[in-house]
Scaffold this motif. Structure first.
Motif, mmCIF file in Angstrom:
data_model
loop_
_atom_site.group_PDB
_atom_site.id
_atom_site.type_symbol
_atom_site.label_atom_id
_atom_site.label_comp_id
_atom_site.label_asym_id
_atom_site.label_seq_id
_atom_site.Cartn_x
_atom_site.Cartn_y
_atom_site.Cartn_z
ATOM 1 N N UNK A 18 4.377 6.626 -48.000
ATOM 2 C CA UNK A 18 2.952 6.375 -47.806
ATOM 3 C C UNK A 18 2.236 7.575 -47.172
ATOM 4 N N UNK A 19 2.818 8.776 -47.386
ATOM 5 C CA UNK A 19 2.174 9.991 -46.921
ATOM 6 C C UNK A 19 0.877 10.200 -47.697
ATOM 7 N N UNK A 20 -0.121 10.689 -46.995
ATOM 8 C CA UNK A 20 -1.436 10.941 -47.597
ATOM 9 C C UNK A 20 -1.991 9.697 -48.255
ATOM 10 N N UNK A 21 -1.637 8.546 -47.687
ATOM 11 C CA UNK A 21 -2.052 7.299 -48.311
ATOM 12 C C UNK A 21 -3.530 7.038 -48.054
ATOM 13 N N UNK A 22 -4.239 6.423 -48.988
ATOM 14 C CA UNK A 22 -5.594 5.973 -48.695
ATOM 15 C C UNK A 22 -5.523 4.649 -47.956
ATOM 16 N N UNK A 23 -6.446 4.429 -47.040
ATOM 17 C CA UNK A 23 -6.467 3.164 -46.313
ATOM 18 C C UNK A 23 -7.158 2.100 -47.153
ATOM 19 N N UNK A 24 -6.610 0.901 -47.155
ATOM 20 C CA UNK A 24 -7.186 -0.175 -47.953
ATOM 21 C C UNK A 24 -7.508 -1.383 -47.073
ATOM 22 N N UNK A 25 -8.513 -2.140 -47.528
ATOM 23 C CA UNK A 25 -8.814 -3.453 -46.961
ATOM 24 C C UNK A 25 -8.869 -3.488 -45.459
ATOM 25 N N UNK A 26 -8.022 -4.361 -44.861
ATOM 26 C CA UNK A 26 -8.024 -4.555 -43.418
ATOM 27 C C UNK A 26 -7.725 -3.263 -42.670
ATOM 28 N N UNK A 27 -6.896 -2.391 -43.273
ATOM 29 C CA UNK A 27 -6.553 -1.126 -42.608
ATOM 30 C C UNK A 27 -7.787 -0.253 -42.430
ATOM 31 N N UNK A 28 -8.671 -0.263 -43.435
ATOM 32 C CA UNK A 28 -9.908 0.512 -43.327
ATOM 33 C C UNK A 28 -10.752 -0.020 -42.177
ATOM 34 N N UNK A 29 -10.920 -1.335 -42.136
ATOM 35 C CA UNK A 29 -11.719 -1.958 -41.086
ATOM 36 C C UNK A 29 -11.117 -1.678 -39.715
ATOM 37 N N UNK A 30 -9.811 -1.828 -39.594
ATOM 38 C CA UNK A 30 -9.137 -1.612 -38.317
ATOM 39 C C UNK A 30 -9.311 -0.179 -37.839
ATOM 40 N N UNK A 31 -9.181 0.780 -38.767
ATOM 41 C CA UNK A 31 -9.343 2.187 -38.419
ATOM 42 C C UNK A 31 -10.748 2.455 -37.898
ATOM 43 N N UNK A 32 -11.749 1.930 -38.588
ATOM 44 C CA UNK A 32 -13.123 2.189 -38.188
ATOM 45 C C UNK A 32 -13.481 1.489 -36.884
ATOM 46 N N UNK A 33 -12.902 0.319 -36.651
ATOM 47 C CA UNK A 33 -13.128 -0.373 -35.379
ATOM 48 C C UNK A 33 -12.570 0.456 -34.225
ATOM 49 N N UNK A 34 -11.357 1.005 -34.416
ATOM 50 C CA UNK A 34 -10.757 1.853 -33.376
ATOM 51 C C UNK A 34 -11.646 3.068 -33.100
ATOM 52 N N UNK A 35 -12.070 3.723 -34.173
ATOM 53 C CA UNK A 35 -12.903 4.912 -34.022
ATOM 54 C C UNK A 35 -14.200 4.588 -33.290
ATOM 55 N N UNK A 36 -14.825 3.482 -33.660
ATOM 56 C CA UNK A 36 -16.088 3.109 -33.038
ATOM 57 C C UNK A 36 -15.901 2.770 -31.563
ATOM 58 N N UNK A 37 -14.871 2.003 -31.239
ATOM 59 C CA UNK A 37 -14.631 1.649 -29.841
ATOM 60 C C UNK A 37 -14.361 2.881 -28.990
ATOM 61 N N UNK A 38 -13.561 3.793 -29.543
ATOM 62 C CA UNK A 38 -13.234 5.014 -28.796
ATOM 63 C C UNK A 38 -14.480 5.858 -28.543
ATOM 64 N N UNK A 39 -15.321 5.982 -29.578
ATOM 65 C CA UNK A 39 -16.490 6.855 -29.431
ATOM 66 C C UNK A 39 -17.526 6.235 -28.513
ATOM 67 N N UNK A 40 -17.626 4.897 -28.516
ATOM 68 C CA UNK A 40 -18.528 4.230 -27.568
ATOM 69 C C UNK A 40 -18.112 4.532 -26.132
#
Length: 669
Positions: A18-40
């Motif tokens: 799964x190297x260089x894998x694109x994020x799908x579905x829940x993984x995309x949402x989870x990634x963006x939630x982490x990024x948003x929480x961290x940046x806040x």
């Protein structure tokens, strides 16, 4: 086709799945939630703009360490900790005795109080002085332009009065015409360089009368314009039909708005000062041992001294403007006695380092992934909101890069739980970038892992404002593989990539490229909130940040998969907004973070004058011709005194020995 050597496949097969894998579905949402929480969190007011010397920066450092540890990274590789600690200069302060006394004919004495009648200048040197006073016009040495305030007058050991800015500011055809009538000769440090070259004992700066007159004129024009608006609004209000409630209220509101604006402008005008003293800290700071002490006195004080010559600043300014000739002269009978003690203010800071160890024959090779986590605190000289003391949260610069760094650490930490990577991954959150790439310079000076086995450095700075899918990537020419791979992995990412081949540029990747390491630097572009209090988390394109992380992940994975390390390419030029233009070209690369006197260089451009003249990385330039050099600003000011084709003596410190090299300057680039 990328090659997969057997030695990598055997221990890394599951990662490749799964190297260089694109994020799908829940993984995309989870990634963006982490990024948003961290940046806040990182861009919250509680962190005080992550300015060097604030507790908020330390809180950010601890947060990053904690998140690295949660991701499974080792946080004990720097003497048992994640923090690479050092201290840096953050400014300067006055210490000890500071005084200025002017002694005139027949025992006349003017005692000046620091902070009221006179200010010390933070960009000057320290020491005691007692010398005759000489008026030196604007302190300009521009013989090649037909003007030299020091010609025919000896100021060695003397205290010189120097006007700010330059002659004939209102004349667009003046030899000194430039931006709003201010030329490069107006720079305060250039004037100090000239004073040091002439061996002046001290410098007394004074405001030029023209600037005060211009400020007063602008206030009168603004007040007149405001009164005109009030008059027009009053006419409109008086003629408004009271039966038309909407239009009547609109006219009344416009009158109230115009009246309030006029009151505000009038109040500001009443409080205005056309002869303000430069606050300590203005125009740079630090213990500049190559410069004499410097003070800023008022026009009133200066005119008291000049009265003995039956003249004043306004008259001298007018004579210089009309004749375009200096009016330098000894101020007979007057001496200046005083002392100034400037001391650097220092702060403890830390790079934060997390490590994922490699496994296999390439395990001792290192890939560095970095982003700086500091910002400008409450503004100061790095703010583009002049005078602001608001918290500059730096959501894009560079909380966006920091949260991307954390996200990549989590992703590769998760992969490493299944199978270790083929090479060591070192994640570094740098400090002191805003003060001159100090954190990355420190790491390159004291690397935790050898630089000769560091095969690549990938950097993120301001990746939070993706617009129209435009992604700028610097360093694409520093290895032949970068551009083809970026194009390959951009197929799914969908960016409009802009390639910048240079490795020397305005962020931490430059420190590594100067050590001959291939680099990539990701950037989504500047914006109106850059270095202002308005760079807040609400304006961040989180989906764009996530996509940048995906592309970087693919590039890191590709570098891990290949047995050959990326080949290093020396690219001429740099992408840093330059000081060039009108000055001759030398081709030196700064050694960021140097605090020893002089201009230290980490390298020289291939085929440039510096290389041809024998200079090399590690040299510290301390003199250019007769001009002393204590830092990059001095070097820049001194260099402008020469022309392309001049053969100039460069005095450097090399291996603790002073050596001189002759360098033939090239035309500006």
């Amino acid at each position: 086709m990328l090659r997969f050597p057997a030695m990598v496949i055997s221990g890394f097969a599951l990662v490749l799945a799964f190297a260089a894998y694109p994020l799908f579905g829940d993984a995309v949402v989870e990634s963006q939630v982490r990024l948003l929480n961290d940046i806040k969190f990182l861009a919250s007011d509680d962190l005080e703009g992550r300015g060097v010397g604030t507790s908020g920066l330390n809180i950010a450092a601890q947060f990053i360490k904690t998140e690295f540890a949660k991701a499974g990274l080792a946080v004990d590789r720097v003497d048992g900790d994640a923090f690479q600690k050092f201290d840096i200069a953050t400014g300067s302060k006055l210490v000890g005795t500071n005084s200025l006394r002017l002694v005139g004919p027949e025992g006349t004495t003017i005692e000046l109080k620091i902070g009221d009648d006179v200010e010390g200048c933070s960009f000057g040197g320290s020491g005691k002085f007692d010398g005759d006073i000489v008026f030196c016009g604007y302190g300009i040495d521009a013989s090649d332009e037909g003007y030299n305030d020091f010609e025919g007058i000896d100021v060695e050991g003397k205290v010189i009065i120097v006007l700010r800015r330059n002659p004939r500011q209102s004349d667009p055809s003046s030899p000194f015409a430039s931006t709003h009538g201010i030329s490069r000769h107006a720079d305060l440090r250039t004037k100090m360089t000239n004073a040091a070259a002439q061996k002046a004992a001290a410098v007394l700066f004074v405001n030029d009368p023209y600037s005060g007159r211009k400020a007063a004129e602008t206030r009168r024009e603004n007040l007149y314009s405001a009164h005109e608006k009030v008059s027009l609004a009053a006419e409109a209000f008086l003629s408004a039909d009271a039966n038309d409630v909407e239009k009547f209220n609109e006219a009344r509101n416009k009158l109230a708005e115009a009246t309030n604006q006029a009151k505000s402008i009038r109040a500001a005008a009443e409080k205005s000062d056309d002869d303000p003293l430069m606050k300590f800290g203005y125009a740079g700071s630090g213990e500049n041992k190559a410069f004499p002490p410097a003070f800023h006195i008022s026009i009133k004080t200066c005119d008291q001294i000049l009265a003995s010559l039956k003249t004043d600043l306004s008259k001298l300014e007018a004579e210089i403007d009309s004749t375009h000739k200096p009016k330098s002269m000894a101020v007979t009978g007057w001496r200046a006695q005083g002392e100034l003690n400037v001391e650097k203010v220092r702060a403890d800071v830390s790079n934060v380092i997390g490590v994922i160890d490699g496994e296999g024959p390439l395990a001792d090779e290192t890939i560095v992934i970095g982003a700086h986590y500091d910002h400008v605190g409450r503004g100061g000289q790095n703010s583009l909101a002049p005078g602001s003391t608001e918290i500059h949260n730096g959501a894009d610069d560079n909380a966006s890069g920091t949260v991307t760094l954390l996200e990549l650490a989590r992703r590769f930490g998760e992969k490493a739980r299944i199978a270790k990577p083929s090479r060591r991954l070192v994640f570094i959150a740098f400090t002191g970038e805003e003060l001159g790439l100090l954190g990355s310079a420190r790491y390159c000076k004291e690397p935790v892992f050898p630089l000769d086995t560091t095969i690549a450095m990938l950097n993120m700075d301001m990746v939070g404002r993706l617009k129209d899918d435009k992604l700028i990537v610097y360093g694409t020419g520093t290895s032949p593989r970068w551009e083809p791979e970026l194009k390959q992995f951009n197929g799914d990412a969908g960016f409009k990539l802009i390639f910048k081949p240079e490795g020397i540029g305005p962020s931490d990747h430059a420190s590594f490229y100067a050590k001959k390491i291939p680099v990539l630097h990701f950037f989504t572009g500047e914006h109106a909130d850059y270095h202002k209090p308005t760079d807040d988390w609400e304006k961040i394109n989180i989906e764009g940040v996530s996509r940048v992380a995906n592309l970087m992940e693919a590039m890191i994975d590709a570098t891990l998969r290949q047995s050959e390390r990326p080949a290093y390419v020396e690219v001429q030029g740099n992408s840093t907004p330059g000081r060039g233009g009108s000055r001759p070209y030398v081709g030196t690369i700064p050694e960021f973070g140097n605090e020893e006197p002089g201009y230290a260089i980490s390298g020289v451009s291939a085929g440039g004058p510096a290389q041809k003249g024998g200079l090399k990385g590690g040299d510290r330039i301390v003199k250019l011709g007769p001009h002393p050099v204590s830092n990059l600003d001095d070097f820049d000011a001194a260099l402008r005194k020469f022309a392309p084709g001049d053969v100039v003596d460069f005095t450097v410190i090399r291996d603790k020995q002073e050596q001189t090299f002759k360098v033939t300057l090239d035309p500006p680039r």
